[in-house]
Design a protein around this motif. Structure first.
Motif, PDB file in Angstrom:
ATOM      1  N   SER A 126       0.943  -0.943   0.116  1.00 56.10           N
ATOM      2  CA  SER A 126      -0.175   0.127   0.105  1.00 56.10           C
ATOM      3  C   SER A 126       0.993   1.585  -0.032  1.00 56.10           C
ATOM      4  O   SER A 126       2.335   1.028   0.675  1.00 56.10           O
ATOM      5  CB  SER A 126      -1.063  -0.082   1.445  1.00 56.10           C
ATOM      6  OG  SER A 126       0.350   0.121   2.643  1.00 56.10           O
ATOM      7  N   SER A 127       0.067   1.930  -0.591  1.00 60.56           N
ATOM      8  CA  SER A 127       1.301   3.643  -0.665  1.00 60.56           C
ATOM      9  C   SER A 127       1.134   4.014   1.010  1.00 60.56           C
ATOM     10  O   SER A 127       0.445   3.496   2.259  1.00 60.56           O
ATOM     11  CB  SER A 127       0.085   4.791  -1.277  1.00 60.56           C
ATOM     12  OG  SER A 127       0.633   5.705  -0.977  1.00 60.56           O
ATOM     13  N   GLY A 128       2.121   5.155   1.621  1.00 56.27           N
ATOM     14  CA  GLY A 128       2.711   5.597   2.323  1.00 56.27           C
ATOM     15  C   GLY A 128       2.035   7.008   2.720  1.00 56.27           C
ATOM     16  O   GLY A 128       0.550   7.202   2.169  1.00 56.27           O
ATOM     17  N   HIS A 129       1.846   7.429   3.864  1.00 54.98           N
ATOM     18  CA  HIS A 129       2.004   8.956   4.785  1.00 54.98           C
ATOM     19  C   HIS A 129       2.839   9.770   4.271  1.00 54.98           C
ATOM     20  O   HIS A 129       4.130   9.455   3.821  1.00 54.98           O
ATOM     21  CB  HIS A 129       1.827   9.526   5.822  1.00 54.98           C
ATOM     22  CG  HIS A 129       2.316   8.534   6.809  1.00 54.98           C
ATOM     23  ND1 HIS A 129       3.140   9.529   7.126  1.00 54.98           N
ATOM     24  CD2 HIS A 129       3.108   7.233   6.964  1.00 54.98           C
ATOM     25  CE1 HIS A 129       4.192   8.921   8.022  1.00 54.98           C
ATOM     26  NE2 HIS A 129       3.735   7.704   7.711  1.00 54.98           N
ATOM     27  N   GLY A 130       2.172  11.213   4.456  1.00 58.42           N
ATOM     28  CA  GLY A 130       3.713  12.397   3.545  1.00 58.42           C
ATOM     29  C   GLY A 130       2.992  12.929   2.584  1.00 58.42           C
ATOM     30  O   GLY A 130       2.388  12.579   1.801  1.00 58.42           O
ATOM     31  N   PHE A 131       4.230  13.940   2.285  1.00 61.32           N
ATOM     32  CA  PHE A 131       3.954  14.725   0.952  1.00 61.32           C
ATOM     33  C   PHE A 131       4.656  13.903  -0.255  1.00 61.32           C
ATOM     34  O   PHE A 131       3.941  13.864  -1.220  1.00 61.32           O
ATOM     35  CB  PHE A 131       5.006  15.766   1.003  1.00 61.32           C
ATOM     36  CG  PHE A 131       5.348  16.563  -0.401  1.00 61.32           C
ATOM     37  CD1 PHE A 131       4.180  17.569  -0.646  1.00 61.32           C
ATOM     38  CD2 PHE A 131       6.339  16.376  -1.029  1.00 61.32           C
ATOM     39  CE1 PHE A 131       4.411  17.874  -2.117  1.00 61.32           C
ATOM     40  CE2 PHE A 131       6.997  17.288  -2.139  1.00 61.32           C
ATOM     41  CZ  PHE A 131       5.809  18.099  -2.893  1.00 61.32           C
ATOM     42  N   SER A 132       5.845  13.095   0.382  1.00 58.94           N
ATOM     43  CA  SER A 132       5.754  12.419  -1.224  1.00 58.94           C
ATOM     44  C   SER A 132       5.001  11.049  -1.734  1.00 58.94           C
ATOM     45  O   SER A 132       5.035  10.711  -2.394  1.00 58.94           O
ATOM     46  CB  SER A 132       7.886  11.892  -0.542  1.00 58.94           C
ATOM     47  OG  SER A 132       8.454  12.575  -0.186  1.00 58.94           O
ATOM     48  N   ALA A 133       4.671  10.154  -0.983  1.00 58.37           N
ATOM     49  CA  ALA A 133       3.501   9.085  -1.279  1.00 58.37           C
ATOM     50  C   ALA A 133       2.928   9.938  -1.762  1.00 58.37           C
ATOM     51  O   ALA A 133       1.844   9.646  -2.981  1.00 58.37           O
ATOM     52  CB  ALA A 133       3.009   8.903   0.202  1.00 58.37           C
ATOM     53  N   LYS A 134       1.642  11.239  -1.187  1.00 59.50           N
ATOM     54  CA  LYS A 134       1.103  11.420  -2.038  1.00 59.50           C
ATOM     55  C   LYS A 134       1.211  12.159  -3.561  1.00 59.50           C
ATOM     56  O   LYS A 134       1.070  12.580  -4.052  1.00 59.50           O
ATOM     57  CB  LYS A 134       0.256  12.575  -1.379  1.00 59.50           C
ATOM     58  CG  LYS A 134      -0.695  13.726  -2.201  1.00 59.50           C
ATOM     59  CD  LYS A 134      -1.792  14.956  -0.961  1.00 59.50           C
ATOM     60  CE  LYS A 134      -3.404  14.972  -1.412  1.00 59.50           C
ATOM     61  NZ  LYS A 134      -3.014  15.129  -3.019  1.00 59.50           N
ATOM     62  N   LEU A 135       2.202  12.895  -3.492  1.00 59.70           N
ATOM     63  CA  LEU A 135       2.924  13.561  -5.102  1.00 59.70           C
ATOM     64  C   LEU A 135       3.347  12.044  -5.954  1.00 59.70           C
ATOM     65  O   LEU A 135       2.361  12.457  -6.454  1.00 59.70           O
ATOM     66  CB  LEU A 135       4.365  13.802  -4.264  1.00 59.70           C
ATOM     67  CG  LEU A 135       4.812  13.807  -5.769  1.00 59.70           C
ATOM     68  CD1 LEU A 135       4.561  15.382  -6.793  1.00 59.70           C
ATOM     69  CD2 LEU A 135       6.966  14.462  -5.420  1.00 59.70           C
ATOM     70  N   CYS A 136       3.380  11.085  -5.529  1.00 60.32           N
ATOM     71  CA  CYS A 136       3.931   9.898  -5.891  1.00 60.32           C
ATOM     72  C   CYS A 136       2.065   9.511  -6.714  1.00 60.32           C
ATOM     73  O   CYS A 136       2.112   8.917  -7.793  1.00 60.32           O
ATOM     74  CB  CYS A 136       4.300   8.610  -5.563  1.00 60.32           C
ATOM     75  SG  CYS A 136       6.401   9.100  -5.345  1.00 60.32           S
ATOM     76  N   ARG A 137       1.664   9.530  -5.455  1.00 61.47           N
ATOM     77  CA  ARG A 137       0.347   8.379  -6.019  1.00 61.47           C
ATOM     78  C   ARG A 137      -0.508   9.647  -7.122  1.00 61.47           C
ATOM     79  O   ARG A 137      -1.802   9.137  -7.756  1.00 61.47           O
ATOM     80  CB  ARG A 137      -0.787   8.989  -4.611  1.00 61.47           C
ATOM     81  CG  ARG A 137      -0.658   7.535  -3.933  1.00 61.47           C
ATOM     82  CD  ARG A 137      -1.489   7.575  -2.491  1.00 61.47           C
ATOM     83  NE  ARG A 137      -1.933   8.935  -1.907  1.00 61.47           N
ATOM     84  CZ  ARG A 137      -1.220   9.060  -0.978  1.00 61.47           C
ATOM     85  NH1 ARG A 137      -0.882   7.781  -0.446  1.00 61.47           N
ATOM     86  NH2 ARG A 137      -1.936  10.104  -0.045  1.00 61.47           N
ATOM     87  N   ASP A 138      -0.749  10.935  -7.039  1.00 68.28           N
ATOM     88  CA  ASP A 138      -1.503  11.729  -7.476  1.00 68.28           C
ATOM     89  C   ASP A 138      -0.440  12.154  -9.205  1.00 68.28           C
ATOM     90  O   ASP A 138      -0.770  11.664  -9.837  1.00 68.28           O
ATOM     91  CB  ASP A 138      -1.227  13.246  -6.996  1.00 68.28           C
ATOM     92  CG  ASP A 138      -2.002  13.282  -5.542  1.00 68.28           C
ATOM     93  OD1 ASP A 138      -2.974  12.784  -5.670  1.00 68.28           O
ATOM     94  OD2 ASP A 138      -1.920  14.812  -5.488  1.00 68.28           O
ATOM     95  N   TRP A 139       0.523  11.911  -9.072  1.00 75.35           N
ATOM     96  CA  TRP A 139       1.848  11.688  -9.892  1.00 75.35           C
ATOM     97  C   TRP A 139       1.570  10.389 -11.099  1.00 75.35           C
ATOM     98  O   TRP A 139       1.202  10.313 -12.590  1.00 75.35           O
ATOM     99  CB  TRP A 139       3.435  11.428 -10.587  1.00 75.35           C
ATOM    100  CG  TRP A 139       3.964  11.641 -11.401  1.00 75.35           C
ATOM    101  CD1 TRP A 139       3.623  12.804 -12.736  1.00 75.35           C
ATOM    102  CD2 TRP A 139       5.083  11.824 -11.112  1.00 75.35           C
ATOM    103  NE1 TRP A 139       4.786  12.508 -13.067  1.00 75.35           N
ATOM    104  CE2 TRP A 139       5.828  12.033 -12.872  1.00 75.35           C
ATOM    105  CE3 TRP A 139       6.253  11.313 -10.083  1.00 75.35           C
ATOM    106  CZ2 TRP A 139       7.261  12.369 -13.058  1.00 75.35           C
ATOM    107  CZ3 TRP A 139       7.724  11.618 -10.910  1.00 75.35           C
ATOM    108  CH2 TRP A 139       8.196  11.482 -12.297  1.00 75.35           C
ATOM    109  N   GLU A 140       1.088   9.249 -10.395  1.00 71.39           N
ATOM    110  CA  GLU A 140       0.468   8.028 -10.839  1.00 71.39           C
ATOM    111  C   GLU A 140      -0.592   7.811 -11.639  1.00 71.39           C
ATOM    112  O   GLU A 140      -0.861   7.237 -12.388  1.00 71.39           O
ATOM    113  CB  GLU A 140       1.560   6.560 -10.433  1.00 71.39           C
ATOM    114  CG  GLU A 140       2.377   6.371  -9.969  1.00 71.39           C
ATOM    115  CD  GLU A 140       2.706   5.279  -9.157  1.00 71.39           C
ATOM    116  OE1 GLU A 140       1.508   4.750  -8.605  1.00 71.39           O
ATOM    117  OE2 GLU A 140       3.779   4.904  -8.715  1.00 71.39           O
TER     118      GLU A 140
END
Length: 295
Positions: A126-140
């Motif tokens: 699963s995806s994690g938490h934090g700015f980097s995780a959200k950035l990657c989710r949105d980018w993907e």
């Protein structure tokens, strides 16, 4: 095939483009800057409207460096826009094109998983938490939407190591000055990959339709921060070994310290290994030998 590469003048792109040319492809590079050089088989453009031929493949590498500046609201917005907004604009352009690309290789990062201590992570995690995780989710998510019916590989890159740029130049600097160090308590995982293997992974994903969806591009043997320090001491003569305390890192780079430096992920390249991909540098010792040579 005619391949559009965004971010083609960056650390990965400058190594990937010659490999694509060697395989007989022609390359169009979308760059905000004017053409840095003239290379046979490569066309440099500054706007999508300058494309004059149908594009078969999109390789989307573009994005402002996460470690380029201290994070503040303005720089975070730049990081997001350079990835998510650009990817959406690619989707809008190709949705109106007569022929849409059939393959879409989109860079992402293992920051998708967030800080995970000792947990072994595969593409199914699963995806994690934090700015980097959200950035990657949105980018993907933006890449999947932009690609339409194309085969999409979301290549989640680890820390890319090689000479001449990237993270390695900063990581190696204290060792070259005779000081061996690690960050914080040194227990956090560093999921790394040699740039040669990144290039090979992109070419492999381009040619192998078994790969679809998330693909971890990390060496099969991640190391801890202390493990990296130990490996570096084999190739650099050091006089002293000292940690870089967490509070010093937070004072120097702020929020980025806890997102990228003092925490980590133990990421394994399950998808690549399952379809027979072979790493040229599976261990950190292999990678450092390739970068630094025998000493």
């Amino acid at each position: 095939m005619r391949i559009l590469v965004t971010g083609g003048t960056g650390f990965i792109g400058e190594a990937l483009i010659p490999a694509l040319l060697d395989k007989g492809h022609s390359v169009t590079v979308l760059s905000r800057q004017a053409s840095p050089s003239t290379i046979a088989g490569v066309t440099y453009i500054q706007q999508l409207e300058e494309i004059t031929e149908s594009i078969d493949v999109v390789i989307n590498l573009a994005g402002a460096s996460l470690a380029g500046k201290r994070w503040n609201t303005a720089y975070k917005d730049e990081i997001i826009s350079s990835r998510v907004a650009l990817t959406r604009s690619l989707g809008e352009y190709f949705s109106a094109a007569e022929q849409r690309p059939s393959i879409w290789l989109n860079a992402s990062a293992i920051g998708y998983y967030g800080p995970r201590e000792d947990e072994e992570l595969s593409e199914d995690s699963s995806s994690g938490h934090g700015f980097s995780a959200k950035l990657c989710r949105d980018w993907e998510a933006s890449a999947v939407e932009a690609a339409g019916d194309a085969r999409v590989c979301l290549l989640r890159l680890g820390v890319v190591l090689d000479e001449g740029g990237g993270a390695y130049a900063q990581m190696a600097q204290p060792f070259k000055m005779g000081v061996a160090n690690w960050l914080g308590d040194g227990k956090q995982w560093l999921s790394w990959v040699h740039r040669d293997d990144v290039v090979s992974a992109f070419c492999f994903a381009l040619e192998n339709d078994q790969l679809d969806g998330p693909v971890n591009v990390t060496a099969p043997e991640p190391v801890s921060s202390r493990g990296f320090c130990f490996a570096m001491r084999k190739v650099h003569r050091t006089l002293v070994a000292i940690p870089m305390p967490g509070f010093v890192m937070r004072a120097m780079v702020g929020e980025m310290a806890d997102e990228l430096l003092l925490t980590g992920q133990r990421v394994l390249p399950a998808a690549l290994m399952s379809v027979g991909f072979s790493f040229s540098c599976p261990s950190i010792d292999d990678a450092l030998l390739q970068i630094e040579g025998e000493r």
